[in-house]
Write a protein that holds these residues in place. Structure first.
Motif, PDB file in Angstrom:
ATOM      1  N   HIS A 129       0.937  -0.694   0.293  1.00  0.00           N
ATOM      2  CA  HIS A 129      -0.152  -0.205  -0.163  1.00  0.00           C
ATOM      3  C   HIS A 129       0.893   1.271  -0.172  1.00  0.00           C
ATOM      4  O   HIS A 129       0.268   2.287   0.187  1.00  0.00           O
ATOM      5  N   HIS A 183       0.195   3.934  -4.206  1.00  0.00           N
ATOM      6  CA  HIS A 183      -2.008   4.030  -4.552  1.00  0.00           C
ATOM      7  C   HIS A 183      -1.271   4.888  -5.395  1.00  0.00           C
ATOM      8  O   HIS A 183      -2.697   5.451  -6.531  1.00  0.00           O
ATOM      9  N   PHE A 236      -7.388   5.240  -8.835  1.00  0.00           N
ATOM     10  CA  PHE A 236      -7.051   3.758  -8.420  1.00  0.00           C
ATOM     11  C   PHE A 236      -7.757   3.409  -6.841  1.00  0.00           C
ATOM     12  O   PHE A 236      -7.482   4.596  -6.379  1.00  0.00           O
ATOM     13  N   MET A 282      -8.385   0.657  -3.622  1.00  0.00           N
ATOM     14  CA  MET A 282      -7.794  -0.062  -3.034  1.00  0.00           C
ATOM     15  C   MET A 282      -9.440  -1.587  -3.249  1.00  0.00           C
ATOM     16  O   MET A 282     -10.371  -0.537  -1.960  1.00  0.00           O
ATOM     17  N   ASN A 311      -8.446  -6.049   0.981  1.00  0.00           N
ATOM     18  CA  ASN A 311      -6.397  -4.990   1.340  1.00  0.00           C
ATOM     19  C   ASN A 311      -5.569  -5.784   0.601  1.00  0.00           C
ATOM     20  O   ASN A 311      -4.303  -5.387   1.581  1.00  0.00           O
ATOM     21  N   HIS A 360      -6.273  -7.152  -2.575  1.00  0.00           N
ATOM     22  CA  HIS A 360      -6.361  -6.525  -4.657  1.00  0.00           C
ATOM     23  C   HIS A 360      -6.360  -5.003  -4.747  1.00  0.00           C
ATOM     24  O   HIS A 360      -6.788  -4.416  -3.467  1.00  0.00           O
ATOM     25  N   HIS A 361      -5.864  -4.666  -5.480  1.00  0.00           N
ATOM     26  CA  HIS A 361      -6.206  -3.265  -5.853  1.00  0.00           C
ATOM     27  C   HIS A 361      -6.330  -3.085  -6.940  1.00  0.00           C
ATOM     28  O   HIS A 361      -5.911  -3.799  -8.462  1.00  0.00           O
ATOM     29  N   GLU A 369      -7.293  -0.004 -11.282  1.00  0.00           N
ATOM     30  CA  GLU A 369      -7.209   1.067 -11.315  1.00  0.00           C
ATOM     31  C   GLU A 369      -9.037   0.903 -12.917  1.00  0.00           C
ATOM     32  O   GLU A 369      -8.064   0.617 -13.490  1.00  0.00           O
ATOM     33  N   TYR A 422      -3.564  -4.837  -9.506  1.00  0.00           N
ATOM     34  CA  TYR A 422      -2.742  -5.319  -8.965  1.00  0.00           C
ATOM     35  C   TYR A 422      -2.844  -5.713  -7.866  1.00  0.00           C
ATOM     36  O   TYR A 422      -3.365  -6.282  -7.374  1.00  0.00           O
ATOM     37  N   ASP A 459      -0.620  -5.845  -3.141  1.00  0.00           N
ATOM     38  CA  ASP A 459      -1.004  -4.666  -2.532  1.00  0.00           C
ATOM     39  C   ASP A 459       0.234  -4.295  -2.468  1.00  0.00           C
ATOM     40  O   ASP A 459       1.076  -3.249  -2.271  1.00  0.00           O
ATOM     41  N   THR A 497       1.311  -3.173  -5.918  1.00  0.00           N
ATOM     42  CA  THR A 497       1.239  -2.585  -6.919  1.00  0.00           C
ATOM     43  C   THR A 497       1.989  -3.067  -7.602  1.00  0.00           C
ATOM     44  O   THR A 497       2.022  -2.252  -9.004  1.00  0.00           O
ATOM     45  N   ASP A 512      -9.911   5.547   0.003  1.00  0.00           N
ATOM     46  CA  ASP A 512      -8.875   4.648  -0.738  1.00  0.00           C
ATOM     47  C   ASP A 512      -9.905   2.983  -1.444  1.00  0.00           C
ATOM     48  O   ASP A 512      -9.187   2.804  -2.312  1.00  0.00           O
TER      49      ASP A 512
END
Length: 406
Positions: A134, A137, A145, A147, A151, A153-154, A156, A170, A172, A174, A378
């Motif tokens: 994290h 970001h 972007f 999250m 907590n 997987h991310h 965009e 992405y 954690d 990125t 976020d």
């Protein structure tokens, strides 16, 4: 998950074994060292961070000390570190601000130190920057972007042109998800009341949907299951006021803030009143384009009327950012409002005694909901952030009414 539980799952960072060293010529004692924080050693509990030693409240293991700091680095070449924004010396792209941990070590030494110092041969220790979950970001493709609630997987979302919506996935750190994990994701996007499947793009590691062509601004909602066994979908709200532009490309026409990188997210402490620091505007080059100069930190006033005036202004700014879908920027005025509420606590004696209990409750709500607004910003869920802002705005309104001198 309740809205209050979200704070415990999104506010902090965990350790990483990989380090990027750079030589430092600074003396052994540095007056600007970031404070020591304490993190859980278990990767699964990496969201735990405290400002004091102790046991992890989740797994019971002893917290590890670490220094968290922000650095400006190249989007691709992470070995480059600078103290201010600028251009990457390798590919000339704009530097991005990320959060890392730092320590110091001597060449060949097995152990590192949280303090800079001198090696046995008299040379200064090498300063090392370690990536953090994290810690970055920043959008990688000019989109928005967020999250995921897990907590880890991310994602965009980008809107490169009319009728095309893309989702980049992405981990954690990125880092793009492997193609097989991208293909395992089940997702669709809802636009103008119609659902469109998000499918893996051919020979590319992103999901794409052919959506209904719509005039800007375009609003859409991605609904995603990252794992097949997931019971429900995670929801992410996107609002584009301009088409997304890949970094390094020249925008055609006038760009607005939704089409460029969101402000970097710094490390956040779970200590209830630990005031996050928002950097003042550098003289050159300019701030990330999404951060309006009106949202930047200014010295806190001392007079109650001035504190109340700034609280009203920050509340209006948060409302404006939410209306425009710029959730990633909400943390700036939210944390400024939190600092104003803390400053107003010292003026509780000015409040009539029969109103003091109500004003104390309202100030507490503003402080608490500032962290919730940051967390939901976020996550990118409009319903959650709107609910948190409703409570925040009601408390702000009460403060303006209860305190004299407005």
């Amino acid at each position: 998950m309740s809205k209050y539980a979200v704070v415990a799952t999104v506010l902090a960072l965990a350790a990483s074994p990989a380090a990027t060293p750079r030589q430092t010529t600074q003396p052994p004692t540095r007056p600007d060292l970031p404070p020591v924080s304490y993190v859980c050693p278990m990767p699964a509990d990496g969201d735990i961070i405290e400002d004091h030693p102790g046991k992890c409240p989740r797994c019971g293991m002893t917290l590890n000390p670490v220094r968290l700091d922000t650095t400006w680095t190249c989007p691709v070449h992470a070995a480059v570190h600078r103290d201010a924004p600028g251009k990457c010396p390798i590919d000339r792209r704009d530097l991005i601000q990320v959060t890392m941990s730092i320590n110091w070590a001597c060449p060949g030494a097995a152990k590192s130190s949280l303090e800079p110092g001198t090696c046995p041969d008299g040379s200064p220790m090498t300063e090392q920057y370690l990536p953090r979950p994290h810690g970055n970001h920043n959008p990688q493709h000019g989109g928005l972007f967020f999250m995921a609630p897990d907590n880890w997987h991310h994602l965009e979302g980008t809107y490169p042109r009319a009728g095309v919506f893309r989702v980049y996935l992405y981990d954690d750190y990125t880092k793009p998800l492997p193609l097989d994990q991208v293909r395992a994701v089940a997702a669709h996007v809802v636009m103008n009341g119609k659902a469109f499947d998000l499918v893996p793009a051919r020979r590319s590691s992103y999901l794409e949907a052919a959506v209904a062509s719509s005039a800007l601004p375009a609003t859409m909602q991605a609904r995603i299951k990252f794992k097949s066994e997931a019971v429900k979908q995670d929801v992410f709200d996107f609002q584009f006021t301009a088409y997304s532009i890949e970094p390094g490309r020249v925008a055609v026409g006038t760009m607005t803030s939704a089409s460029v990188a969101a402000p970097p997210v710094a490390a956040k402490s779970s200590a209830a009143l630990a005031p996050p620091q928002v950097a003042p505007p550098p003289a050159s080059p300019s701030l990330p384009p999404t951060v309006s100069p009106g949202y930047l930190t200014t010295p806190l006033p001392t007079a109650v009327p001035d504190l109340l005036g700034q609280l009203r202004a920050r509340t209006d700014q948060i409302r404006d950012l939410i209306d425009k879908g710029r959730f990633g920027e909400v943390y700036v005025p939210a944390f400024q409002a939190k600092d104003l509420a803390i400053a107003l606590e010292t003026h509780q004696g000015d409040v009539p005694s029969d109103r003091r209990s109500a004003s104390e409750a309202a100030l507490t709500t503003v402080v608490r909901d500032a962290y919730l607004l940051d967390a939901f910003g976020d996550l990118g869920n409009r319903e959650q952030i709107t609910e948190a802002f409703h409570d925040f705005a009601e408390a702000s309104k009460a403060i303006l009414t209860l305190f004299p001198g407005r």
